[in-house]
Design a protein around this motif. Structure first.
Motif, PDB file in Angstrom:
ATOM      1  N   MET A 178       0.825  -1.210   0.000  1.00  0.00           N
ATOM      2  CA  MET A 178       0.000   0.000   0.000  1.00  0.00           C
ATOM      3  C   MET A 178       0.863   1.266   0.000  1.00  0.00           C
ATOM      4  O   MET A 178       0.530   2.259  -0.652  1.00  0.00           O
ATOM      5  CB  MET A 178      -0.954   0.010   1.200  1.00  0.00           C
ATOM      6  CG  MET A 178      -2.027  -1.064   1.133  1.00  0.00           C
ATOM      7  SD  MET A 178      -3.036  -0.981  -0.366  1.00  0.00           S
ATOM      8  CE  MET A 178      -2.306  -2.240  -1.409  1.00  0.00           C
ATOM      9  N   VAL A 179       1.999   1.231   0.707  1.00  0.00           N
ATOM     10  CA  VAL A 179       2.915   2.373   0.687  1.00  0.00           C
ATOM     11  C   VAL A 179       3.500   2.528  -0.719  1.00  0.00           C
ATOM     12  O   VAL A 179       3.604   3.643  -1.244  1.00  0.00           O
ATOM     13  CB  VAL A 179       4.032   2.197   1.745  1.00  0.00           C
ATOM     14  CG1 VAL A 179       5.146   3.217   1.540  1.00  0.00           C
ATOM     15  CG2 VAL A 179       3.454   2.325   3.146  1.00  0.00           C
ATOM     16  N   SER A 180       3.841   1.419  -1.357  1.00  0.00           N
ATOM     17  CA  SER A 180       4.353   1.469  -2.734  1.00  0.00           C
ATOM     18  C   SER A 180       3.317   2.053  -3.673  1.00  0.00           C
ATOM     19  O   SER A 180       3.633   2.869  -4.549  1.00  0.00           O
ATOM     20  CB  SER A 180       4.737   0.059  -3.210  1.00  0.00           C
ATOM     21  OG  SER A 180       5.730  -0.492  -2.392  1.00  0.00           O
ATOM     22  N   CYS A 181       2.076   1.655  -3.485  1.00  0.00           N
ATOM     23  CA  CYS A 181       0.974   2.163  -4.306  1.00  0.00           C
ATOM     24  C   CYS A 181       0.814   3.672  -4.108  1.00  0.00           C
ATOM     25  O   CYS A 181       0.628   4.427  -5.062  1.00  0.00           O
ATOM     26  CB  CYS A 181      -0.304   1.419  -3.917  1.00  0.00           C
ATOM     27  SG  CYS A 181      -1.617   1.527  -5.112  1.00  0.00           S
ATOM     28  N   MET A 182       0.939   4.114  -2.870  1.00  0.00           N
ATOM     29  CA  MET A 182       0.820   5.540  -2.570  1.00  0.00           C
ATOM     30  C   MET A 182       1.977   6.333  -3.197  1.00  0.00           C
ATOM     31  O   MET A 182       1.773   7.425  -3.742  1.00  0.00           O
ATOM     32  CB  MET A 182       0.804   5.751  -1.056  1.00  0.00           C
ATOM     33  CG  MET A 182       0.570   7.183  -0.644  1.00  0.00           C
ATOM     34  SD  MET A 182       0.639   7.392   1.148  1.00  0.00           S
ATOM     35  CE  MET A 182       2.358   7.075   1.462  1.00  0.00           C
ATOM     36  N   PHE A 242       7.432  -7.184  -6.314  1.00  0.00           N
ATOM     37  CA  PHE A 242       6.011  -6.977  -6.040  1.00  0.00           C
ATOM     38  C   PHE A 242       5.736  -5.528  -5.606  1.00  0.00           C
ATOM     39  O   PHE A 242       4.705  -4.956  -5.958  1.00  0.00           O
ATOM     40  CB  PHE A 242       5.513  -7.951  -4.983  1.00  0.00           C
ATOM     41  CG  PHE A 242       5.367  -9.372  -5.473  1.00  0.00           C
ATOM     42  CD1 PHE A 242       5.489  -9.694  -6.821  1.00  0.00           C
ATOM     43  CD2 PHE A 242       5.112 -10.404  -4.588  1.00  0.00           C
ATOM     44  CE1 PHE A 242       5.346 -11.000  -7.276  1.00  0.00           C
ATOM     45  CE2 PHE A 242       4.957 -11.711  -5.031  1.00  0.00           C
ATOM     46  CZ  PHE A 242       5.082 -12.010  -6.372  1.00  0.00           C
ATOM     47  N   CYS A 243       6.659  -4.937  -4.852  1.00  0.00           N
ATOM     48  CA  CYS A 243       6.500  -3.530  -4.451  1.00  0.00           C
ATOM     49  C   CYS A 243       6.601  -2.613  -5.676  1.00  0.00           C
ATOM     50  O   CYS A 243       5.870  -1.622  -5.780  1.00  0.00           O
ATOM     51  CB  CYS A 243       7.540  -3.144  -3.406  1.00  0.00           C
ATOM     52  SG  CYS A 243       7.190  -3.827  -1.772  1.00  0.00           S
ATOM     53  N   GLU A 289       3.297  -2.822  -7.413  1.00  0.00           N
ATOM     54  CA  GLU A 289       2.279  -2.031  -6.712  1.00  0.00           C
ATOM     55  C   GLU A 289       2.506  -0.534  -6.905  1.00  0.00           C
ATOM     56  O   GLU A 289       1.558   0.236  -6.996  1.00  0.00           O
ATOM     57  CB  GLU A 289       2.261  -2.378  -5.220  1.00  0.00           C
ATOM     58  CG  GLU A 289       1.613  -3.702  -4.906  1.00  0.00           C
ATOM     59  CD  GLU A 289       0.115  -3.710  -5.159  1.00  0.00           C
ATOM     60  OE1 GLU A 289      -0.515  -2.628  -5.169  1.00  0.00           O
ATOM     61  OE2 GLU A 289      -0.450  -4.792  -5.335  1.00  0.00           O
ATOM     62  N   GLY A 290       3.771  -0.114  -6.982  1.00  0.00           N
ATOM     63  CA  GLY A 290       4.054   1.289  -7.273  1.00  0.00           C
ATOM     64  C   GLY A 290       3.540   1.677  -8.648  1.00  0.00           C
ATOM     65  O   GLY A 290       2.960   2.752  -8.838  1.00  0.00           O
ATOM     66  N   ALA A 291       3.733   0.791  -9.619  1.00  0.00           N
ATOM     67  CA  ALA A 291       3.223   1.040 -10.973  1.00  0.00           C
ATOM     68  C   ALA A 291       1.699   1.093 -10.971  1.00  0.00           C
ATOM     69  O   ALA A 291       1.093   1.936 -11.651  1.00  0.00           O
ATOM     70  CB  ALA A 291       3.722  -0.038 -11.930  1.00  0.00           C
TER      71      ALA A 291
END
Length: 197
Positions: A48-52, A101-102, A105-107
């Motif tokens: 979730m932090v990577s997504c943010m 995977f991080c 999620e960032g992408a």
């Protein structure tokens, strides 16, 4: 319009598949490394932090790049993030798999506002939800087929399938035409031209 919706469907299939696959992949990698049980909550928090972070990067990157170029890069980075799992976690280990995977999620975090802006440029607002729901039918079909057969497929095969879908999405992003910002969606322009002619 069709191109952007197809691209979005493929990316969504990958995201949904990832949701079901990350735990199995990381658990298997942790077991091979004799790490014991993995902290699912902490790992999900990292995602979730990577997504943010990806969402925050969108504002900066969208000012520097055209939307189609940015979309190609974002989908390409998502594919790179899943590449270690597609090649085989046994070759990379838990840490590289987790980092990949991080990155994925960032992408995804950057993808959400990006695809929202593209949708608003190519799909008329009056019928946006109807058109998008129509295109969800093949998406749901693919997801159901993958999940129905998930026990028969190896993690590596599923992630190779995901990377392939992302490769197709990246190609679609390169040939996608987006009207200038502030212009009316293409289909509305065509309707206006046909009505006046």
């Amino acid at each position: 319009m069709t191109m952007s919706l197809l691209l979005d469907d493929l990316m969504t299939v990958v995201r949904y598949t990832f949701v079901f696959m990350w735990t199995m992949s990381l658990e298997a990698a942790a077991e091979r490394a004799d790490m014991g049980p993995i902290p699912h909550g902490y790992i999900f928090s990292c995602f979730m932090v990577s997504c943010m972070i990806g969402s925050c990067l969108f504002k900066y990157l969208s000012a520097k790049l055209e939307l189609t170029s940015l979309l190609s890069y974002v989908v390409g980075v998502a594919a790179l993030g899943l590449l270690p799992a597609a090649i085989g976690a046994e070759y990379f280990g838990f840490t590289i798999l987790m980092i990949g995977f991080c990155v994925f999620e960032g992408a995804v975090g950057c993808y959400w506002p990006l695809i929202g802006e593209i949708r608003s440029a190519v799909i008329p607002e009056e019928c946006r939800s109807t058109i998008m729901n129509f295109f969800r039918v093949p998406l749901n079909l693919i997801v159901v087929i993958v999940l129905f057969n998930i026990s028969k497929l190896s993690n590596q095969f599923v992630f190779r399938f995901c990377v392939t879908l992302l490769g197709v999405s990246a190609y679609l992003a390169t040939i996608l035409h987006i009207p200038e910002r502030g212009a009316r969606p293409i289909e509305v322009q065509e309707l206006d031209n046909s009505a006046s002619g």
